[in-house]
Design an enzyme around this catalytic site. Structure first.
Site, PDB file in Angstrom:
ATOM      1  N   THR A   1      95.048  20.140  71.964  1.00 15.50           N
ATOM      2  CA  THR A   1      96.364  20.789  72.088  1.00 15.50           C
ATOM      3  C   THR A   1      96.527  21.342  73.493  1.00 15.50           C
ATOM      4  O   THR A   1      95.586  21.908  74.049  1.00 15.50           O
ATOM      5  CB  THR A   1      96.585  21.903  71.039  1.00 15.50           C
ATOM      6  OG1 THR A   1      97.721  22.693  71.424  1.00 15.50           O
ATOM      7  CG2 THR A   1      95.393  22.801  70.866  1.00 15.50           C
TER       8      THR A   1
ATOM      9  N   ASN B   1      99.951  19.490  63.793  1.00 13.06           N
ATOM     10  CA  ASN B   1     100.399  18.121  63.547  1.00 13.06           C
ATOM     11  C   ASN B   1     101.193  18.013  62.257  1.00 13.06           C
ATOM     12  O   ASN B   1     100.916  18.698  61.276  1.00 13.06           O
ATOM     13  CB  ASN B   1      99.198  17.176  63.512  1.00 13.06           C
ATOM     14  CG  ASN B   1      98.521  17.086  64.864  1.00 13.06           C
ATOM     15  OD1 ASN B   1      99.098  17.512  65.865  1.00 13.06           O
ATOM     16  ND2 ASN B   1      97.319  16.559  64.898  1.00 13.06           N
TER      17      ASN B   1
ATOM     18  N   HIS C   1     103.608  23.317  61.606  1.00 15.61           N
ATOM     19  CA  HIS C   1     104.908  22.771  62.022  1.00 15.61           C
ATOM     20  C   HIS C   1     105.512  21.798  61.017  1.00 15.61           C
ATOM     21  O   HIS C   1     106.369  21.005  61.377  1.00 15.61           O
ATOM     22  CB  HIS C   1     104.767  22.103  63.404  1.00 15.61           C
ATOM     23  CG  HIS C   1     104.424  23.092  64.484  1.00 15.61           C
ATOM     24  ND1 HIS C   1     103.808  22.742  65.666  1.00 15.61           N
ATOM     25  CD2 HIS C   1     104.612  24.430  64.548  1.00 15.61           C
ATOM     26  CE1 HIS C   1     103.627  23.835  66.401  1.00 15.61           C
ATOM     27  NE2 HIS C   1     104.096  24.861  65.746  1.00 15.61           N
TER      28      HIS C   1
HETATM   29  P1  NAD Z   1     100.691  18.163  73.296  1.00 18.44           P
HETATM   30  O1  NAD Z   1     101.224  16.773  73.375  1.00 18.44           O
HETATM   31  O2  NAD Z   1     101.370  19.250  74.000  1.00 18.44           O
HETATM   32  O3  NAD Z   1      99.186  18.142  73.838  1.00 18.44           O
HETATM   33  C1  NAD Z   1      98.287  17.139  73.476  1.00 18.44           C
HETATM   34  C2  NAD Z   1      96.918  17.504  73.984  1.00 18.44           C
HETATM   35  O4  NAD Z   1      96.021  16.535  73.477  1.00 18.44           O
HETATM   36  C3  NAD Z   1      96.800  17.491  75.520  1.00 18.44           C
HETATM   37  O5  NAD Z   1      96.118  18.658  75.945  1.00 18.44           O
HETATM   38  C4  NAD Z   1      95.950  16.240  75.786  1.00 18.44           C
HETATM   39  O6  NAD Z   1      95.113  16.362  76.906  1.00 18.44           O
HETATM   40  C5  NAD Z   1      95.148  16.152  74.505  1.00 18.44           C
HETATM   41  N1  NAD Z   1      94.640  14.807  74.191  1.00 18.44           N
HETATM   42  C6  NAD Z   1      95.183  13.596  74.509  1.00 18.44           C
HETATM   43  N2  NAD Z   1      94.398  12.608  74.020  1.00 18.44           N
HETATM   44  C7  NAD Z   1      93.363  13.228  73.376  1.00 18.44           C
HETATM   45  C8  NAD Z   1      92.240  12.749  72.648  1.00 18.44           C
HETATM   46  N3  NAD Z   1      92.008  11.432  72.488  1.00 18.44           N
HETATM   47  N4  NAD Z   1      91.376  13.656  72.128  1.00 18.44           N
HETATM   48  C9  NAD Z   1      91.587  15.000  72.278  1.00 18.44           C
HETATM   49  N5  NAD Z   1      92.635  15.490  72.960  1.00 18.44           N
HETATM   50  C10 NAD Z   1      93.513  14.616  73.492  1.00 18.44           C
HETATM   51  O7  NAD Z   1     100.552  18.468  71.741  1.00 18.44           O
HETATM   52  P2  NAD Z   1     100.396  19.851  70.960  1.00 18.44           P
HETATM   53  O8  NAD Z   1      99.665  20.832  71.786  1.00 18.44           O
HETATM   54  O9  NAD Z   1      99.928  19.494  69.600  1.00 18.44           O
HETATM   55  O10 NAD Z   1     101.868  20.458  70.831  1.00 18.44           O
HETATM   56  C11 NAD Z   1     103.023  19.725  70.747  1.00 18.44           C
HETATM   57  C12 NAD Z   1     103.772  19.701  69.438  1.00 18.44           C
HETATM   58  O11 NAD Z   1     103.826  18.329  69.107  1.00 18.44           O
HETATM   59  C13 NAD Z   1     103.203  20.328  68.233  1.00 18.44           C
HETATM   60  O12 NAD Z   1     104.173  21.188  67.778  1.00 18.44           O
HETATM   61  C14 NAD Z   1     103.040  19.219  67.181  1.00 18.44           C
HETATM   62  O13 NAD Z   1     103.681  19.619  65.986  1.00 18.44           O
HETATM   63  C15 NAD Z   1     103.796  18.087  67.716  1.00 18.44           C
HETATM   64  N6  NAD Z   1     103.227  16.717  67.552  1.00 18.44           N
HETATM   65  C16 NAD Z   1     102.564  16.318  66.445  1.00 18.44           C
HETATM   66  C17 NAD Z   1     102.038  15.030  66.367  1.00 18.44           C
HETATM   67  C18 NAD Z   1     101.291  14.620  65.130  1.00 18.44           C
HETATM   68  O14 NAD Z   1     101.603  15.113  64.060  1.00 18.44           O
HETATM   69  N7  NAD Z   1     100.290  13.745  65.249  1.00 18.44           N
HETATM   70  C19 NAD Z   1     102.176  14.143  67.432  1.00 18.44           C
HETATM   71  C20 NAD Z   1     102.885  14.579  68.553  1.00 18.44           C
HETATM   72  C21 NAD Z   1     103.382  15.874  68.600  1.00 18.44           C
END
Ligand code: NAD
Length: 226
Positions: free
Chosen positions: A171, A87, A104
């Site tokens: 994730t 994140n 990241h």
């Molecule tokens: P992803 O969107 O691919 O996956 C998200 C995962 O979280 C899914 O498996 C989903 O089922 C799960 N999820 C959804 N709601 C949830 C909850 N309430 N509790 C637990 N799990 C839950 O995200 P990723 O795997 O982190 O990879 C995507 C990329 O997105 C990363 O590189 C990251 O840097 C970036 N990202 C970061 C943020 C942030 O900083 N908050 C937000 C969005 C994306």
């Protein structure tokens, strides 16, 4: 002290109101990755990309850590806890976690477009075209875009090699090299997963198929009961 290594993704911040990337209401539904999260996109339309991250930063500053982030703190009384997060938000730090390694990048930082090592804190400030780093180059978000190197993957893999326990939270394990970190965890070290969806993981793992807000507490209770 035994080491607990935690790998977190966008899901742990979902209950704080920050959209994930791949869920049906996630960010990629609204934006195409190649328009906002690659260096080519930034060269093509820097204003669009800067605004995308300005928007993410504003969203972050309106958000607060949730129970998932907070529960991890309880582990620190008994274990040497290291969080490796994909994140770009700082909700683990806001919750009080001590050791957080960002794979990241971080929304609250910017860096020189010319020198990757020239990184400055910007807090909640926007980045606009014409905002310059101390070396006179344009400031860009301190974010690892798709196709860019992940400098922290090496310290992250070293941490995983030392894991006595490994916890994966929220994730989709779709983004490499982060998703490959689990392969560095010693075979005998128990692994736990908290995610409401089924996530493909090719090793024995205890699964809590639920949201971080409730699931993280269960893993933490289990580790504290050992
Ligand atoms: P992803 O969107 O691919 O996956 C998200 C995962 O979280 C899914 O498996 C989903 O089922 C799960 N999820 C959804 N709601 C949830 C909850 N309430 N509790 C637990 N799990 C839950 O995200 P990723 O795997 O982190 O990879 C995507 C990329 O997105 C990363 O590189 C990251 O840097 C970036 N990202 C970061 C943020 C942030 O900083 N908050 C937000 C969005 C994306």
């Amino acid at each position: 002290m035994k080491k607990v290594i935690v790998l977190t993704g966008a899901g742990i911040s979902a209950e704080s109101g920050i959209s994930t990337f791949r869920d049906s209401d996630g960010l990629w539904e609204q934006y195409r990755v190649e328009d906002v999260a690659t260096y080519d996109a930034y060269l093509r339309n820097p204003e669009l990309v800067l605004n995308f991250y300005n928007e993410r930063r504003r969203q972050l500053f309106a958000a607060k850590p949730n129970e998932g982030h907070r529960q991890l703190l309880r582990l620190e009384d008994r274990y040497d806890v290291h969080i490796i997060t994909q994140n770009i938000d700082n909700l683990h730090e806001q919750a009080g976690s001590t050791n957080v390694l960002h794979l990241h990048g971080e929304l609250t930082k910017a860096r020189s477009d010319r020198d990757d090592n020239l990184i400055i804190d910007i807090g909640d400030r926007d980045i606009h075209l014409g905002d310059l780093a101390p070396d006179g180059a344009q400031l860009r978000p301190h974010i690892v875009w798709f196709g860019e190197a992940v400098p922290n993957i090496e310290p992250a893999s070293k941490l995983c090699e030392q894991a006595d326990y490994f916890i994966v939270i929220g994730t989709s394990m779709n983004v490499y090299p982060a998703a490959g970190l689990i392969h560095y965890v010693p075979r005998q070290s128990p692994c736990y997963l908290v995610d409401p969806k089924a996530v493909p993981i090719s090793r024995p793992i205890t699964i809590f198929q639920e949201k971080a807000g409730t699931g993280v507490k269960k893993v933490v209770d289990e580790l504290l009961s050992l």
